[in-house]
Structure formats: structure tokens, C-alpha cells
Design a protein around this motif. Structure first.
Motif, PDB file in Angstrom:
ATOM      1  N   ALA A  34     -20.842  50.495  54.876  1.00 19.60           N
ATOM      2  CA  ALA A  34     -21.879  49.630  55.443  1.00 19.60           C
ATOM      3  C   ALA A  34     -23.261  50.010  54.912  1.00 19.60           C
ATOM      4  CB  ALA A  34     -21.867  49.645  56.968  1.00 19.60           C
ATOM      5  N   PHE A  35     -23.674  51.268  55.057  1.00 19.29           N
ATOM      6  CA  PHE A  35     -24.999  51.675  54.606  1.00 19.29           C
ATOM      7  C   PHE A  35     -25.084  51.764  53.085  1.00 19.29           C
ATOM      8  CE2 PHE A  35     -24.440  53.556  58.828  1.00 19.29           C
ATOM      9  CZ  PHE A  35     -25.541  53.023  59.478  1.00 19.29           C
ATOM     10  N   GLY A  36     -24.040  52.232  52.446  1.00 15.50           N
ATOM     11  CA  GLY A  36     -24.074  52.477  51.013  1.00 15.50           C
ATOM     12  C   GLY A  36     -23.473  51.385  50.160  1.00 15.50           C
ATOM     13  N   GLU A  37     -23.259  50.200  50.713  1.00 16.66           N
ATOM     14  CA  GLU A  37     -22.689  49.111  49.915  1.00 16.66           C
ATOM     15  C   GLU A  37     -23.705  48.636  48.879  1.00 16.66           C
ATOM     16  OE1 GLU A  37     -19.626  48.589  50.355  1.00 16.66           O
ATOM     17  OE2 GLU A  37     -19.409  49.630  52.262  1.00 16.66           O
ATOM     18  N   GLN A  38     -23.202  48.212  47.732  1.00 19.92           N
ATOM     19  CA  GLN A  38     -24.095  47.783  46.665  1.00 19.92           C
ATOM     20  C   GLN A  38     -24.828  46.492  46.990  1.00 19.92           C
ATOM     21  OE1 GLN A  38     -22.346  47.751  42.795  1.00 19.92           O
ATOM     22  NE2 GLN A  38     -21.753  49.904  42.858  1.00 19.92           N
ATOM     23  N   VAL A  39     -24.320  45.727  47.936  1.00 16.98           N
ATOM     24  CA  VAL A  39     -25.023  44.499  48.318  1.00 16.98           C
ATOM     25  C   VAL A  39     -26.265  44.800  49.155  1.00 16.98           C
ATOM     26  CG1 VAL A  39     -22.947  43.087  48.218  1.00 16.98           C
ATOM     27  CG2 VAL A  39     -23.530  44.245  50.346  1.00 16.98           C
ATOM     28  N   VAL A  40     -26.380  46.030  49.676  1.00 17.65           N
ATOM     29  CA  VAL A  40     -27.574  46.425  50.429  1.00 17.65           C
ATOM     30  C   VAL A  40     -28.651  46.800  49.418  1.00 17.65           C
ATOM     31  CG1 VAL A  40     -28.520  48.022  52.131  1.00 17.65           C
ATOM     32  CG2 VAL A  40     -26.151  47.252  52.322  1.00 17.65           C
ATOM     33  N   PRO A  41     -29.863  46.234  49.509  1.00 19.20           N
ATOM     34  CA  PRO A  41     -30.919  46.568  48.542  1.00 19.20           C
ATOM     35  C   PRO A  41     -31.249  48.053  48.542  1.00 19.20           C
ATOM     36  CG  PRO A  41     -31.504  44.607  49.818  1.00 19.20           C
ATOM     37  CD  PRO A  41     -30.267  45.178  50.446  1.00 19.20           C
ATOM     38  N   VAL A  42     -31.676  48.535  47.380  1.00 19.88           N
ATOM     39  CA  VAL A  42     -31.977  49.958  47.230  1.00 19.88           C
ATOM     40  C   VAL A  42     -33.113  50.364  48.154  1.00 19.88           C
ATOM     41  CG1 VAL A  42     -32.713  51.737  45.603  1.00 19.88           C
ATOM     42  CG2 VAL A  42     -31.136  49.944  44.854  1.00 19.88           C
ATOM     43  N   ARG A  43     -34.108  49.520  48.306  1.00 20.46           N
ATOM     44  CA  ARG A  43     -35.237  49.868  49.182  1.00 20.46           C
ATOM     45  C   ARG A  43     -34.779  50.011  50.632  1.00 20.46           C
ATOM     46  NH1 ARG A  43     -40.136  45.902  46.965  1.00 20.46           N
ATOM     47  NH2 ARG A  43     -40.256  46.799  44.858  1.00 20.46           N
ATOM     48  N   VAL A  44     -33.849  49.174  51.045  1.00 18.91           N
ATOM     49  CA  VAL A  44     -33.333  49.271  52.410  1.00 18.91           C
ATOM     50  C   VAL A  44     -32.565  50.570  52.577  1.00 18.91           C
ATOM     51  CG1 VAL A  44     -31.808  48.210  54.106  1.00 18.91           C
ATOM     52  CG2 VAL A  44     -33.285  46.781  52.690  1.00 18.91           C
ATOM     53  N   ARG A  45     -31.735  50.920  51.593  1.00 19.34           N
ATOM     54  CA  ARG A  45     -30.989  52.171  51.678  1.00 19.34           C
ATOM     55  C   ARG A  45     -31.915  53.384  51.690  1.00 19.34           C
ATOM     56  NH1 ARG A  45     -26.587  51.814  47.032  1.00 19.34           N
ATOM     57  NH2 ARG A  45     -27.893  50.131  46.239  1.00 19.34           N
ATOM     58  N   LEU A 130     -12.004  40.120  52.520  1.00 20.01           N
ATOM     59  CA  LEU A 130     -11.995  39.689  53.918  1.00 20.01           C
ATOM     60  C   LEU A 130     -11.752  40.870  54.851  1.00 20.01           C
ATOM     61  CD1 LEU A 130     -12.010  37.437  56.042  1.00 20.01           C
ATOM     62  CD2 LEU A 130      -9.561  37.137  55.612  1.00 20.01           C
ATOM     63  N   LEU A 131     -10.780  41.718  54.516  1.00 16.24           N
ATOM     64  CA  LEU A 131     -10.479  42.870  55.364  1.00 16.24           C
ATOM     65  C   LEU A 131     -11.650  43.850  55.409  1.00 16.24           C
ATOM     66  CD1 LEU A 131      -6.754  43.647  54.456  1.00 16.24           C
ATOM     67  CD2 LEU A 131      -7.618  42.652  56.567  1.00 16.24           C
ATOM     68  N   VAL A 132     -12.283  44.105  54.269  1.00 15.24           N
ATOM     69  CA  VAL A 132     -13.376  45.074  54.225  1.00 15.24           C
ATOM     70  C   VAL A 132     -14.574  44.573  55.017  1.00 15.24           C
ATOM     71  CG1 VAL A 132     -15.052  46.179  52.708  1.00 15.24           C
ATOM     72  CG2 VAL A 132     -12.639  46.128  52.072  1.00 15.24           C
ATOM     73  N   ILE A 133     -14.955  43.309  54.819  1.00  9.24           N
ATOM     74  CA  ILE A 133     -16.111  42.772  55.548  1.00  9.24           C
ATOM     75  C   ILE A 133     -15.845  42.760  57.048  1.00  9.24           C
ATOM     76  CG2 ILE A 133     -17.496  40.695  55.917  1.00  9.24           C
ATOM     77  CD1 ILE A 133     -17.228  40.084  52.965  1.00  9.24           C
ATOM     78  N   ALA A 134     -14.658  42.333  57.445  1.00  6.69           N
ATOM     79  CA  ALA A 134     -14.331  42.312  58.869  1.00  6.69           C
ATOM     80  C   ALA A 134     -14.307  43.725  59.451  1.00  6.69           C
ATOM     81  CB  ALA A 134     -12.984  41.621  59.076  1.00  6.69           C
TER      82      ALA A 134
END
Length: 258
Positions: A34-45, A130-134
Motif C-alpha cells: 500500500a505505502f510502497g506501491e509504484q502507483v503512489v507518487p514519490v513525493r507522497v511516499r 483484482l486480488l491485490v487491490i482488494a
């Protein structure tokens, strides 16, 4: 002047401790679900890492620095990065287990060709995504941020700051926990594998009994429909089983290595 010298020493020690805490949490943040997913912007991380460091620092502060020279500090920093990566990987393997389970289920039910943009750099089958996001949404709703902070604080009991590199424990954990993750992946994908086996056996029997029937034209759409129905029925149970295992890892990330 003596008071100013004491303040300078305190500021130096606090800054060094804050940097070491940031190294451990930053390394863990690179792999945390959740925190380290690549879809999360670098600035947010980066902002989350700084916030977690400020939250954890008072809980682990006060650790004396025996030798604050560059050499020992570099060694301590390397150990902190190693511990942070191991801690993040302890949680990441649970997500990898879901990805492997989704890939096995997709391959068993002829849905492996349905690839799409996943949460990582590589595309994943639609079932895996689907499984990972859920699962991540379910984990966050179940208090993942709080449990992550608890795990970060408790990691200083397992691996005190300034201690030796925990090579033996991490190696033992890596073997045991990766094996557990793959066992969990096969267990989660078992309903799809068993259903596909029963379906193929039935399709083979029908083909032997009625050779003139084009079983492929009938079987492929039926397999896809059955897979989607099975996914809708089995996903809540699979995610509940995964969440129970994930809570166990959050409570004691390195239990498998001991």
C-alpha cells in the motif's frame, strides 16, 4: 558556554538518531504494501516516510551513540537499511503470494491472456490485479497504518539500533517465509486449479463420448463464465484467509525464521 556545548551535543545526537530512523523506515517504505506501491507518487511516499520517522523517533530515542564518528555511523546506517529492507520484504512477500495465486488461477482457467496494468512495473493477469487491490484495500480498512507503526517500533526490540548485522536471522527468515508465501499462494489458488481439473476431465469424457461435437467452441466460453462465477464466490473467502495470515505477519514479521 557549557550549556551551549551540551545543546550542540544533544542536537548532533538527535540529528544522527533521526537520520538512522529515517534510513530504516525509508528502506521499509520502499517495499511496504500500500505505502510502497509504484502507483503512489514519490513525493507522497517521501512525506509518509518523514511523518512516520517523526512518529517513531520519540519512541526509540535516547539510544546512546558510543562513537559518533563517520566510520561507525556508516556501518550503523548500512545495518539500518538492511533491517528496513528485510522488514518491508517480510510484508511484501504476502502481496507476492496473492500475485502468484492470481497467476496460477488465471493459467488454470484460461484467463492468463487477460493482462493489464497492475500496481507494479510488470503487467499482471486481471485476477492478480483484482486480488491485490482488494487485499490492500481490506488491509488498510482493517488498520494497516497503525499495525505498520507498531511493527516499526517493535523492530527496534528485535534489531536494536547500533547492533550487529542480523545476517543469520534474515537468511533463515527469507527461506522460511518465502516457502510459506508460496504455500499460501498455492492454497489460495487451489479452488481454481481443482475446478479446472474437474472441468478438463469432464470435457475429455464428453469429447470421447461424442467425437463429432466441437467441444472447444462450447468449452472455452463455459470455462470463462465458470471462472468468473467462481471468482465472485471464492474471492471473499480467499481474501479473509489472506488477511488472517497478513495480521500474523504484522504481529511478528520474523516469526518464520525463528
Amino acid at each position: 558556554m557549557t550549556g551551549l556545548a551540551d545543546i550542540a551535543v544533544w542536537m548532533r545526537d538527535t540529528g544522527v538518531l533521526a537520520g538512522l530512523v529515517f534510513l530504516r523506515i525509508g528502506a521499509a517504505m520502499a517495499l511496504l504494501p500500500a505505502f510502497g506501491e509504484q502507483v503512489v507518487p514519490v513525493r507522497v511516499r517521501l512525506g509518509i516516510t518523514v511523518a512516520l520517522s517523526a512518529l517513531v523517533l520519540p519512541l526509540v530515542g535516547g539510544i546512546p551513540l558510543a562513537d559518533p564518528t563517520p566510520g561507525p555511523l556508516m556501518r550503523m546506517g548500512a545495518v539500518e537499511v538492511l533491517v528496513g529492507l528485510a522488514l518491508g520484504l517480510a510484508f511484501r512477500v504476502m502481496v507476492i503470494a496473492l500475485q502468484v495465486a492470481g497467476s496460477i488461477a488465471a493459467a488454470s482457467t484460461s484467463l492468463a491472456q487477460a493482462f493489464g496494468a497492475g500496481l507494479g512495473a510488470d503487467p499482471q493477469p486481471a485476477i492478480s490485479t483484482l486480488l491485490v487491490i482488494a487485499a490492500l484495500a481490506l488491509a488498510c480498512a482493517a488498520g494497516l497504518p497503525v499495525r505498520v507503526v507498531e511493527a516499526l517500533v517493535l523492530s527496534y526490540q528485535l534489531f536494536p539500533m547500533g547492533g550487529a548485522a542480523p545476517d543469520g536471522l534474515i537468511a533463515a527468515w527469507a527461506v522460511a517465509d518465502v516457502a510459506r508465501a508460496f504455500a499460501l499462494a498455492f492454497a489460495l489458488a487451489a479452488p481454481f486449479a481443482v475446478a479446472a481439473l474437474v472441468y478438463n476431465l469432464a470435457l475429455g469424457a464428453i469429447s470421447r463420448a461424442m467425437p463429432q461435437l466441437m467441444v472447444v467452441l462450447i468449452g472455452a466460453p463455459a470455462l470463462t463464465l465458470g471462472s468468473l462465477v467462481l471468482m465472485a464466490l471464492a474471492a471473499p473467502v480467499l481474501l479473509s484467509a489472506w488477511l488472517a495470515q497478513f495480521h500474523g505477519v504484522l504481529a511478528d514479521p520474523f516469526a518464520a525464521g525463528r
